[in-house]
Design an enzyme around this catalytic site. Structure first.
Site, PDB file in Angstrom:
ATOM      1  N   PRO A  76       0.812  -1.228   0.000  1.00  0.00           N
ATOM      2  CG  PRO A  76      -0.910  -1.592   1.543  1.00  0.00           C
ATOM      3  CD  PRO A  76       0.409  -2.158   1.083  1.00  0.00           C
ATOM      4  CB  CYS A  77       1.270   3.840  -2.414  1.00  0.00           C
ATOM      5  SG  CYS A  77      -0.288   4.270  -3.232  1.00  0.00           S
ATOM      6  CD  GLN A  78      -3.620   2.996   0.851  1.00  0.00           C
ATOM      7  OE1 GLN A  78      -2.527   2.449   0.874  1.00  0.00           O
ATOM      8  NE2 GLN A  78      -4.753   2.313   0.803  1.00  0.00           N
TER       9      GLN A  78
END
Length: 388
Positions: A76-78
């Site tokens: 995940p890049c959030q």
């Protein structure tokens, strides 16, 4: 060449999304034995597209990794994105990569290759803490590693999509695989009459402007709504957004890859989020092909060591107890360019008056530089709708 490549690598995918990395590996002759993904809609896509793979739900609930040759993880890049939370690698989403390292440490036989993918902002956010942590984790397990920022346009897709790929191995030197070929970026070209992509949700501090391409497809806007990029067609003055099927194609999937009619007919918004979060399939296929390609000994012009503090450059490596910069560009290959306007197969949808007017008002109030004809066509587009 490893013996297992004669019948293809066995791939295990963490944070698989809708299978961009894994589909790229499949196209290169490999197969996925297990895929792990938390989002139920994405798991539905995976179960349909990878019918022979075991589908797991939560990386934190896995007791062990399956036997595999390649472990993929577009984590995940959030928390690492420039438009996200920016809380860093310890954030609640991006920090889940720690569970993958826990599983690797428990594994008696490490996979031959580990492939990670994330956004380039992680190289500079929090003084590069994320990429340093990944490097330290790999080195603590005795793995060599290399990373490179790659633009999806390198593979002929009209989407400016820059992503960092990290490749690690205990048995092999990853540098010739990831850094050993380089075409270099093409010469810049003028707009002319090429279609231009932009983010209609922005306009205050940026445009996401892309000539003859769309800016990176995103999982959603800061308002948590689907936000397909808009496209300006200078020849006609049209302002429109691509179809979800063309967005899938912009990521290298076949059209309809994320269709959810048999899961939730009202889930159209989920498709945009899943496509925006996906890994570019041609990039993944290139990586998979490089893993089994004949490679000469790695020789690169000495670009110096990686900095002990601060941001890291767009490419680098760690091998034999040393860390080094790399001069590799974001264009490992240079496949024939597909022009954006002719790439689209379906008629784009006109951007709504509300969306266009809101963007125009922000743009005019900003200090951003923009093409006067672009503003004129935007105003004409808004006026064509009449008053709400």
């Amino acid at each position: 060449m490893p013996a297992s490549t004669t019948c293809g690598f066995r791939v295990a995918g963490m944070f698989a999304g809708v299978g961009g990395l894994e589909e790229g590996f499949r196209r290169a002759g490999h197969s996925s034995s297990m895929l792990c993904e938390f989002d139920p809609a994405a798991r539905h896509v995976l179960s349909r597209r990878f019918a022979d793979a075991e589908i797991s739900e939560d990386v934190r609930a896995l007791s062990a990794l399956p036997d595999c040759d390649v472990l993929t993880a577009g984590f995940p890049c959030q928390d690492l994105s420039q438009v996200g939370r920016r809380v860093g690698i310890s954030g609640p989403n991006s920090g889940l990569i720690g569970s993958v390292f826990d599983l690797l440490r428990k594994k008696a036989v490490t996979p031959q290759w580990i492939v990670l993918e994330n956004v380039p902002f992680m190289l500079s956010l929090d003084r590069g803490r994320a990429i340093r942590l990944l490097a330290q984790e790999f080195e603590s397990m005795g793995l060599s590693w290399a990373y490179r920022t790659i633009d999806a346009r390198s593979f002929g897709l009209p989407q400016r999509r820059r992503r960092v790929v990290v490749l690690a191995s205990k048995a092999h030197d990853p540098r010739p695989v990831l850094l050993g070929v380089d075409e270099g970026p093409p010469a810049p070209f003028k707009r002319g009459n090429h279609a231009c992509g932009f983010y209609w949700t922005e306009g205050n501090t940026g445009l996401g402007w892309a000539i003859d391409a769309v800016p990176p497809l995103k999982g959603g806007s800061a308002l948590h709504i689907p936000s397909p990029p808009a496209i300006w067609f200078p020849r006609t003055g049209t302002i429109a957004t691509p179809s979800i099927e063309d967005a899938e194609r912009l990521q290298g999937f076949e059209p309809g890859w994320t269709d959810l009619m048999d899961f939730d007919p009202r889930a159209a918004r989920r498709r945009w989020r899943m496509v925006g979060n996906a890994v570019s399939v041609p990039m993944a296929e290139w990586i998979a092909t490089r893993l089994t390609a004949e490679r000469s000994h790695f020789v690169e012009q000495d670009a110096g060591d990686l900095p002990s503090e601060g941001s890291w450059p767009g490419a680098g490596w760690g091998h034999g107890g040393r860390r080094g910069r790399s001069l590799a560009s974001e264009w490992p290959v240079s496949r024939p360019r597909q022009h954006l306007a002719s790439f689209l197969r379906q008629r784009p949808t006109l951007l709504s008056r509300k969306a266009a007017a809101g963007f125009l008002s922000r743009l005019v109030a900003s200090s951003l530089r923009y093409d006067p004809k672009f503003r004129s066509d935007l105003q004409d587009h808004v006026n064509a709708f009449g008053r709400p």
